[in-house]
Design an enzyme around this catalytic site. Sequence first.
Site, short mmCIF file in Angstrom:
data_model
loop_
_atom_site.label_atom_id
_atom_site.label_comp_id
_atom_site.label_asym_id
_atom_site.label_seq_id
_atom_site.Cartn_x
_atom_site.Cartn_y
_atom_site.Cartn_z
N ASP A 48 0.86 -1.19 0.00
CA ASP A 48 0.00 0.00 0.00
C ASP A 48 0.89 1.23 0.00
OD1 ASP A 48 -1.96 -1.88 0.28
OD2 ASP A 48 -2.65 -1.21 2.25
N ASP A 167 -15.81 -3.77 0.36
CA ASP A 167 -15.23 -3.40 1.65
C ASP A 167 -16.38 -3.12 2.61
OD1 ASP A 167 -12.82 -3.48 0.26
OD2 ASP A 167 -12.94 -1.35 -0.23
#
Length: 278
Positions: A48, A167
Site C-alpha cells: 500500500d 469493503d
Amino acid sequence: MTDPTALSGAAPHPPMGALPGTGPATEPGTPLGGRPGERRLVLLPAVDVADGQAVRLVQGEAGSETSYGDPLAAALAWQEAGAEWVHLVDLDAAFGRGSNREQLAEVVGRLDVQVELSGGIRDDATLDAALATGCARVNLGTAALESPDWVRSAIARHGERIAVGLDVRGTTLAARGWTQEGGELFEVLERLDRDGCARYVVTDVRKDGTLQGPNLDLLRDVCAATDRPVVASGGVSSLEDLEALRSLVPVGVEGAIVGKALYARAFTLQEALAVAGG
C-alpha cells in the site's frame, strides 16, 4: 523504518529474471484458480502506497500509517520470496488526496509476477492508465457503488481484468477510502453478479490492519451468495488464519491478501506459501 528485504527473507537485491520453480508467466487476466477441486490458496502480499512510501493502515484510517520504506523494494522482496501476485494500492488516490500513478506504474513494470492494482480507479482515464501499466487485474471499489453503469461497461470490455472490492462494516459497504457508506453488501453483490463481474475482493474494514484474524463468517456468506471466486482481505495474523482461509477454498475463496502480518514479521512469506499450498 523496516527494510522490506529483511521481512521476506529475500536477498537485498532480488534478480529480475523469472522466479525459480514458477514456470512460464501467464497472460494478464489469467484467473488465480478455479473453484472445483482446487485446494490451494493463492497469496497476494500487499504493498500500500501513500506519499511515495509503502505503508500499512489500521482499519483503513488515514493518519494511522506505519511506514515500511520504498514500495519497489517491498514488492521486489515479495517477488524474490516466492510471491506469484502482488496487491498494489494507491492509498492517496483512494482517499482522493493525490496520486502515486507514475511510481506504481514503475513498480508494475519492474516486477515479473502478476499485479492486482487498486486505489482511485473511478473513470475511463484512471482505468485506462491502470491497465496500461501491464497489471494483470484492477480492483474497482467506490466506482462499483457510485457509478454502476460505468462499472458494467468496464466489466463488459475487460472481463477477467476487472475485480470489484467489497469493503464492508457488518453488511454495509464502505466507499471513498472507507470514509463513506455505500450500500448493502448482498444487494450490490447480486447486481454485480448480473453485470458479469468475474471476481470479488472482500475486506472486513474493522479487521484490516488489526491482526485480529479474518472474518470467516463474512467470507462464507459471500461465497454462498455468489458463484464467482473471492479473494479474502483483512485481519490475517497467523499461519493458523491462513489454514482457516485455505479450508474455505472449496466453497469459493481462491486467494488471500496478506499485509501487516508480513510486515510485522508474524511469519515469513515462505512459511505462508507452504501453509497455503504454494
